[in-house]
Structure formats: C-alpha cells, structure tokens
Design a protein around this motif. Structure first.
Motif, PDB file in Angstrom:
ATOM      1  N   THR A  38       0.837  -1.204   0.000  1.00  0.00           N
ATOM      2  CA  THR A  38       0.000   0.000   0.000  1.00  0.00           C
ATOM      3  C   THR A  38       0.865   1.244   0.000  1.00  0.00           C
ATOM      4  O   THR A  38       0.618   2.198  -0.756  1.00  0.00           O
ATOM      5  CB  THR A  38      -0.925   0.013   1.230  1.00  0.00           C
ATOM      6  N   GLN A  39       1.896   1.247   0.832  1.00  0.00           N
ATOM      7  CA  GLN A  39       2.778   2.407   0.919  1.00  0.00           C
ATOM      8  C   GLN A  39       3.595   2.600  -0.355  1.00  0.00           C
ATOM      9  O   GLN A  39       3.809   3.731  -0.799  1.00  0.00           O
ATOM     10  CB  GLN A  39       3.708   2.269   2.134  1.00  0.00           C
ATOM     11  N   ILE A  40       4.026   1.495  -0.974  1.00  0.00           N
ATOM     12  CA  ILE A  40       4.755   1.574  -2.249  1.00  0.00           C
ATOM     13  C   ILE A  40       3.871   2.214  -3.317  1.00  0.00           C
ATOM     14  O   ILE A  40       4.297   3.100  -4.067  1.00  0.00           O
ATOM     15  CB  ILE A  40       5.205   0.176  -2.705  1.00  0.00           C
ATOM     16  N   THR A 213      -1.833   4.981  11.152  1.00  0.00           N
ATOM     17  CA  THR A 213      -2.733   5.000  10.002  1.00  0.00           C
ATOM     18  C   THR A 213      -1.935   5.045   8.705  1.00  0.00           C
ATOM     19  O   THR A 213      -0.763   5.452   8.682  1.00  0.00           O
ATOM     20  CB  THR A 213      -3.669   6.216  10.036  1.00  0.00           C
ATOM     21  N   VAL A 214      -2.581   4.627   7.633  1.00  0.00           N
ATOM     22  CA  VAL A 214      -1.945   4.632   6.310  1.00  0.00           C
ATOM     23  C   VAL A 214      -1.451   6.032   5.962  1.00  0.00           C
ATOM     24  O   VAL A 214      -0.323   6.210   5.476  1.00  0.00           O
ATOM     25  CB  VAL A 214      -2.932   4.136   5.238  1.00  0.00           C
ATOM     26  N   ASP A 215      -2.276   7.043   6.213  1.00  0.00           N
ATOM     27  CA  ASP A 215      -1.910   8.418   5.875  1.00  0.00           C
ATOM     28  C   ASP A 215      -0.738   8.922   6.708  1.00  0.00           C
ATOM     29  O   ASP A 215       0.141   9.631   6.196  1.00  0.00           O
ATOM     30  CB  ASP A 215      -3.112   9.357   6.062  1.00  0.00           C
ATOM     31  N   ARG A 222       7.036  10.015   2.786  1.00  0.00           N
ATOM     32  CA  ARG A 222       7.223  11.076   1.785  1.00  0.00           C
ATOM     33  C   ARG A 222       8.192  12.140   2.281  1.00  0.00           C
ATOM     34  O   ARG A 222       9.047  12.616   1.515  1.00  0.00           O
ATOM     35  CB  ARG A 222       5.870  11.718   1.443  1.00  0.00           C
ATOM     36  N   ASP A 223       8.081  12.508   3.536  1.00  0.00           N
ATOM     37  CA  ASP A 223       8.981  13.520   4.100  1.00  0.00           C
ATOM     38  C   ASP A 223      10.429  13.051   4.049  1.00  0.00           C
ATOM     39  O   ASP A 223      11.338  13.807   3.705  1.00  0.00           O
ATOM     40  CB  ASP A 223       8.590  13.845   5.544  1.00  0.00           C
ATOM     41  N   ARG A 224      10.662  11.779   4.394  1.00  0.00           N
ATOM     42  CA  ARG A 224      12.034  11.248   4.385  1.00  0.00           C
ATOM     43  C   ARG A 224      12.563  11.132   2.943  1.00  0.00           C
ATOM     44  O   ARG A 224      13.740  11.410   2.688  1.00  0.00           O
ATOM     45  CB  ARG A 224      12.064   9.859   5.038  1.00  0.00           C
TER      46      ARG A 224
END
Length: 244
Positions: A38-40, A213-215, A222-224
C-alpha cells in the motif's frame, strides 16, 4: 549503513561505480500484511505526480524464475537451500536487468521487499548468517530502507481479513513450530520480527510503527524521501560552490 556501492563483491563484470547510478533505490521491508505494498503504491503515485520516473519491483517478479518459484511453492516440497537459491536468482536477475538499468536512467526504484526479507526467512530456517551475507554480497546498498514493524497478532488479524485463511509458507508450517497453523503463524512471525530487529541495527533501517494509520505512515515516508531527493539536488551545487 555503508558508503560502498554493494554489500560485498557486487557484480564486478558490470564495472559500476556510484557516478553511473543517478537514480535512487528505496526499499520498504516488512512481513506480509504489514502495509508495504500500500505504501509503495501511494509513494509511486506521489513521486510520479512530482515528475519523477519510477520503477516498482519486488520478490518473484523475475522473468527468469519468478513463475517457477510460484509453481514450486505450490507443492510445499521445496528444500530450504533450494528455495534460498531460487529467490537469490530471482533477485539477481531483477537487479541486473531491471533495477540497475533504471537507476542508470535516473529513475527512482521502489522495492517492495529486498534481500532482508530473504535473509530473515532463511535465518529462521537455520541458515548460516555468513553464508547468507556472502550469497547476497552482489546486492546494491539502497539509498533508504524503511521497515514496517507490526506485531504478529495484528498480522494474523490482517491476514485473515484479507485472505480469509492463512498461507502455508507465511505461517512457517515447513519449520514445524506447531501442528496448529494459527499457533505456527504467531511463532514464526515472532521469530521473523526478532531477526528483522537484528538486521535493522546492522543495516540501518528506518523503523516505522506499522500500527499507525496509512496516511500517517505515508506522510512520514514522503517527508524522508523528499529529504533524500533534496540532498541529491544540493550535492552538485555544493561542489560547484567549493570549486569557486
């Protein structure tokens, strides 16, 4: 983490050095149902919207042996060493024919699991750690490694919710931890978690609480990644300034 291009001998016949690879290799590790995929997918969408070329890859996607691994696993008869070598072949083929060419072209490569999943699985099955490090010495050192840390009970709940049943291999039934698949799953995933924790210290994982949470997780990633890409942009400017 290391400043080397490879974790060991690498692929010397390719004669690579860091200046040949203008892209970035980002890995998200973790157990099945930890939320990696999901994160990918969300990160790929974000990066492409930002104008980056992105290649996503993962285990068993090699045209050479990917399907063969799936077929062999279906029979639940593979030996431990045979399985290790088949996965290593799958990874090597993708590294040479997908990952490295994409990095040369300046793409961001998103790996949905990397050599670390293969290592922890083999370690739990009794493989020698030095043998594994030598086996995967050809692997590129990623620019960033995220690890989704999720407790076995949560993984069990997610697996049943997603699939409606437990997988033979993800439950570690071949390891003979218990004749009860539910108990075996929990014990096996606990052992994997312990091995990930050890590798995390050795290889510099960025550990993420997978219960968030997913968000929340996506924002952190994203920040990293933005920081990583900004540092890449800043490097040539810093060199130019020093030259002046």
């Amino acid at each position: 983490m290391t400043d080397n291009l490879f974790y060991g001998t690498g692929l010397p016949y390719l004669k690579l050095n860091k200046k040949h690879l203008s892209g970035k290799l980002i890995v998200i590790e973790g157990a099945d149902c930890s939320g990696r995929s999901t994160q990918i997918a969300l990160l790929k969408e974000y990066l492409e919207a930002s104008g980056h070329g992105v290649l996503d890859t993962g285990l068993r996607r090699s045209g050479l042996v990917g399907e063969a691994i799936e077929e062999a696993k279906g029979g639940n008869t593979l030996g431990k060493t045979t399985l290790s070598l088949m996965y290593a072949t799958d990874f090597a083929d993708q590294l040479e024919n997908k990952i490295i060419p994409a990095l040369k072209a300046g793409f961001i490569v998103l790996a949905d699991r990397y050599i670390f999943t293969l290592m922890v699985r083999d370690l739990v099955r009794g493989a020698d750690k030095e043998w594994l490090q030598e086996l995967f010495s050809f692997a590129l050192v990623p620019d960033k490694i995220f690890y989704m840390n999720v407790d076995p009970e949560t993984l069990l709940h997610r697996a049943l919710l997603k699939y409606g049943q437990l997988d033979y291999w993800e439950s570690g039934m071949d390891v003979c931890l218990s004749s009860d698949m539910f108990e075996s799953f929990t014990k096996y995933q606990s052992q994997l978690k312990d091995e990930y924790a050890t590798l995390s210290l050795e290889y510099g994982f960025d550990v993420i609480d997978g219960s968030r949470t997913v968000d929340e997780i996506q924002k952190y990633i994203r920040d990293r990644v933005d920081e990583l890409l900004e540092s890449k942009k800043a490097a040539p400017k810093a060199k130019a300034k020093k030259a002046n």
